[in-house]
Design a protein around this motif. Sequence first.
Motif, PDB file in Angstrom:
ATOM      1  N   UNK A 154    -108.864   0.830  64.341  1.00 22.19           N
ATOM      2  CA  UNK A 154    -109.503   1.571  63.251  1.00 22.19           C
ATOM      3  C   UNK A 154    -110.547   0.676  62.590  1.00 22.19           C
ATOM      4  N   UNK A 155    -111.760   1.204  62.421  1.00 25.73           N
ATOM      5  CA  UNK A 155    -112.833   0.390  61.831  1.00 25.73           C
ATOM      6  C   UNK A 155    -113.345   1.068  60.568  1.00 25.73           C
ATOM      7  N   UNK A 156    -113.861   0.263  59.647  1.00 29.31           N
ATOM      8  CA  UNK A 156    -114.443   0.837  58.433  1.00 29.31           C
ATOM      9  C   UNK A 156    -115.735   1.571  58.803  1.00 29.31           C
ATOM     10  N   UNK A 157    -116.128   2.524  57.965  1.00 27.88           N
ATOM     11  CA  UNK A 157    -117.332   3.319  58.209  1.00 27.88           C
ATOM     12  C   UNK A 157    -118.537   2.397  58.381  1.00 27.88           C
ATOM     13  N   UNK A 158    -119.194   2.468  59.562  1.00 28.05           N
ATOM     14  CA  UNK A 158    -120.326   1.574  59.833  1.00 28.05           C
ATOM     15  C   UNK A 158    -121.455   1.729  58.805  1.00 28.05           C
ATOM     16  N   UNK A 164    -125.443  -7.182  58.602  1.00 26.45           N
ATOM     17  CA  UNK A 164    -124.939  -8.415  59.219  1.00 26.45           C
ATOM     18  C   UNK A 164    -123.479  -8.309  59.633  1.00 26.45           C
ATOM     19  N   UNK A 165    -122.691  -7.461  58.975  1.00 25.76           N
ATOM     20  CA  UNK A 165    -121.260  -7.419  59.299  1.00 25.76           C
ATOM     21  C   UNK A 165    -120.891  -6.245  60.195  1.00 25.76           C
ATOM     22  N   UNK A 166    -121.899  -5.468  60.642  1.00 23.28           N
ATOM     23  CA  UNK A 166    -121.586  -4.296  61.469  1.00 23.28           C
ATOM     24  C   UNK A 166    -121.021  -4.691  62.838  1.00 23.28           C
ATOM     25  N   UNK A 167    -121.587  -5.740  63.422  1.00 23.52           N
ATOM     26  CA  UNK A 167    -121.114  -6.144  64.752  1.00 23.52           C
ATOM     27  C   UNK A 167    -119.657  -6.604  64.678  1.00 23.52           C
ATOM     28  N   UNK A 170    -116.991  -3.715  64.454  1.00 26.76           N
ATOM     29  CA  UNK A 170    -116.635  -2.939  65.650  1.00 26.76           C
ATOM     30  C   UNK A 170    -116.333  -3.806  66.875  1.00 26.76           C
ATOM     31  N   UNK A 171    -116.443  -5.134  66.708  1.00 25.87           N
ATOM     32  CA  UNK A 171    -116.218  -6.022  67.857  1.00 25.87           C
ATOM     33  C   UNK A 171    -114.810  -5.818  68.429  1.00 25.87           C
ATOM     34  N   UNK A 172    -114.734  -5.539  69.713  1.00 23.68           N
ATOM     35  CA  UNK A 172    -113.435  -5.365  70.359  1.00 23.68           C
ATOM     36  C   UNK A 172    -112.717  -4.073  69.997  1.00 23.68           C
ATOM     37  N   UNK A 173    -113.437  -3.130  69.371  1.00 26.30           N
ATOM     38  CA  UNK A 173    -112.776  -1.896  68.913  1.00 26.30           C
ATOM     39  C   UNK A 173    -112.520  -0.913  70.048  1.00 26.30           C
ATOM     40  N   UNK A 174    -113.236  -1.085  71.183  1.00 24.21           N
ATOM     41  CA  UNK A 174    -113.130  -0.112  72.278  1.00 24.21           C
ATOM     42  C   UNK A 174    -112.396  -0.719  73.467  1.00 24.21           C
ATOM     43  N   UNK A 175    -111.704   0.137  74.191  1.00 21.66           N
ATOM     44  CA  UNK A 175    -110.946  -0.340  75.348  1.00 21.66           C
ATOM     45  C   UNK A 175    -111.033   0.710  76.463  1.00 21.66           C
ATOM     46  N   UNK A 176    -111.162   0.217  77.684  1.00 21.96           N
ATOM     47  CA  UNK A 176    -111.173   1.132  78.833  1.00 21.96           C
ATOM     48  C   UNK A 176    -109.753   1.578  79.134  1.00 21.96           C
ATOM     49  N   UNK A 196    -128.164  -0.461  64.013  1.00 23.34           N
ATOM     50  CA  UNK A 196    -128.361  -1.814  64.554  1.00 23.34           C
ATOM     51  C   UNK A 196    -128.008  -1.883  66.038  1.00 23.34           C
ATOM     52  N   UNK A 197    -127.332  -0.846  66.526  1.00 20.29           N
ATOM     53  CA  UNK A 197    -126.869  -0.866  67.914  1.00 20.29           C
ATOM     54  C   UNK A 197    -125.504  -1.517  68.060  1.00 20.29           C
ATOM     55  N   UNK A 198    -124.871  -1.897  66.935  1.00 17.54           N
ATOM     56  CA  UNK A 198    -123.601  -2.621  67.009  1.00 17.54           C
ATOM     57  C   UNK A 198    -122.484  -1.776  67.647  1.00 17.54           C
ATOM     58  N   UNK A 199    -122.394  -0.504  67.270  1.00 15.42           N
ATOM     59  CA  UNK A 199    -121.332   0.355  67.818  1.00 15.42           C
ATOM     60  C   UNK A 199    -121.546   0.570  69.310  1.00 15.42           C
ATOM     61  N   UNK A 200    -122.796   0.891  69.685  1.00 14.86           N
ATOM     62  CA  UNK A 200    -123.091   1.121  71.105  1.00 14.86           C
ATOM     63  C   UNK A 200    -122.853  -0.145  71.910  1.00 14.86           C
ATOM     64  N   UNK A 201    -123.191  -1.278  71.321  1.00 12.28           N
ATOM     65  CA  UNK A 201    -123.022  -2.549  72.010  1.00 12.28           C
ATOM     66  C   UNK A 201    -121.533  -2.848  72.239  1.00 12.28           C
ATOM     67  N   UNK A 202    -120.719  -2.587  71.216  1.00 10.25           N
ATOM     68  CA  UNK A 202    -119.268  -2.832  71.348  1.00 10.25           C
ATOM     69  C   UNK A 202    -118.662  -1.898  72.386  1.00 10.25           C
ATOM     70  N   UNK A 203    -119.098  -0.639  72.386  1.00 10.10           N
ATOM     71  CA  UNK A 203    -118.578   0.331  73.361  1.00 10.10           C
ATOM     72  C   UNK A 203    -119.022  -0.049  74.774  1.00 10.10           C
ATOM     73  N   UNK A 204    -120.276  -0.494  74.877  1.00 10.28           N
ATOM     74  CA  UNK A 204    -120.814  -0.889  76.177  1.00 10.28           C
ATOM     75  C   UNK A 204    -120.095  -2.125  76.725  1.00 10.28           C
ATOM     76  N   UNK A 205    -119.703  -3.035  75.828  1.00 11.58           N
ATOM     77  CA  UNK A 205    -118.953  -4.219  76.270  1.00 11.58           C
ATOM     78  C   UNK A 205    -117.729  -3.798  77.080  1.00 11.58           C
ATOM     79  N   UNK A 206    -117.082  -2.744  76.615  1.00  9.32           N
ATOM     80  CA  UNK A 206    -115.905  -2.241  77.345  1.00  9.32           C
ATOM     81  C   UNK A 206    -116.329  -1.565  78.646  1.00  9.32           C
ATOM     82  N   UNK A 207    -117.403  -0.760  78.582  1.00  9.23           N
ATOM     83  CA  UNK A 207    -117.815   0.026  79.755  1.00  9.23           C
ATOM     84  C   UNK A 207    -118.319  -0.836  80.912  1.00  9.23           C
ATOM     85  N   UNK A 208    -118.908  -1.996  80.575  1.00 13.62           N
ATOM     86  CA  UNK A 208    -119.537  -2.788  81.633  1.00 13.62           C
ATOM     87  C   UNK A 208    -118.529  -3.431  82.591  1.00 13.62           C
TER      88      UNK A 208
END
Length: 224
Positions: A154-158, A164-167, A170-176, A196-208
């Motif tokens: 669970x993450x706070x509302x982006x 600066x604290x958005x990444x 959401x860091x590690x918030x998503x899992x395959x 900032x792209x932080x949410x998409x980046x965190x989600x993509x970290x899992x997808x890659x």
Amino acid sequence: MNPLAAILQALFPAVCAACGKVLVNGERHLCVDCIASLDESHETLSAQQLLAGLLPLQAAMSPFRFRKGNTVQKVVHAMKFRGNSELCLMMGRQMGLELLHSGRFDDIDLLVPVPLHWWRRLQRGYNQSELLCRGIAEVMPREINTSAVVRHRYTRQQSLQPGASRAANVDGAFRLRHPDQLAGHHVLLVDDVLTTGATLSACTDALLAVPDLRLSVATFCIAR
Ligand SMILES: [Zn+2]
């Protein structure tokens, strides 16, 4: 219109989700003035440019521009915080038209909404990004996958976090959960707002971690 529907409409007229004006015949969710005033981003590459340094992507697009006080901001607010699920579908169809028109997303074969944590989904009653996908799929028929990736933390509302604290939020918030469902596909990852792209980046970290995955991104709007 049957008499009962006419009475209900007279007592509880449908209003525009952005400006509050009573809708007239043929208008649904937004009045024609607000539809006309939706700010197009006019630079489909800006999402691509913003994300290029962060993510390995085939293509990216954000057709509308979010600014403080503009119609796009009011639409996003109605989609996320006022329970207007039908508006999400309608805006998804708009996205679908833009994606088709661009010609850069033709070989997408799977739509994946950025998942909400189960608790936020329960509070909201729906995932706005999943409804955007359903709207896109009405225009650009593709399968939608909502089970392969989950937001397990669970993450706070982006939107309430400083940039600066958005990444970190959401860091590690998503899992395959089911990488096999995505392997070998060209996936379009869909979200509502790109800031900032932080949410998409965190989600993509899992997808890659998915083998042989090609990834593109579309958000309803960009807030830059
Ligand atoms: Zn309006």
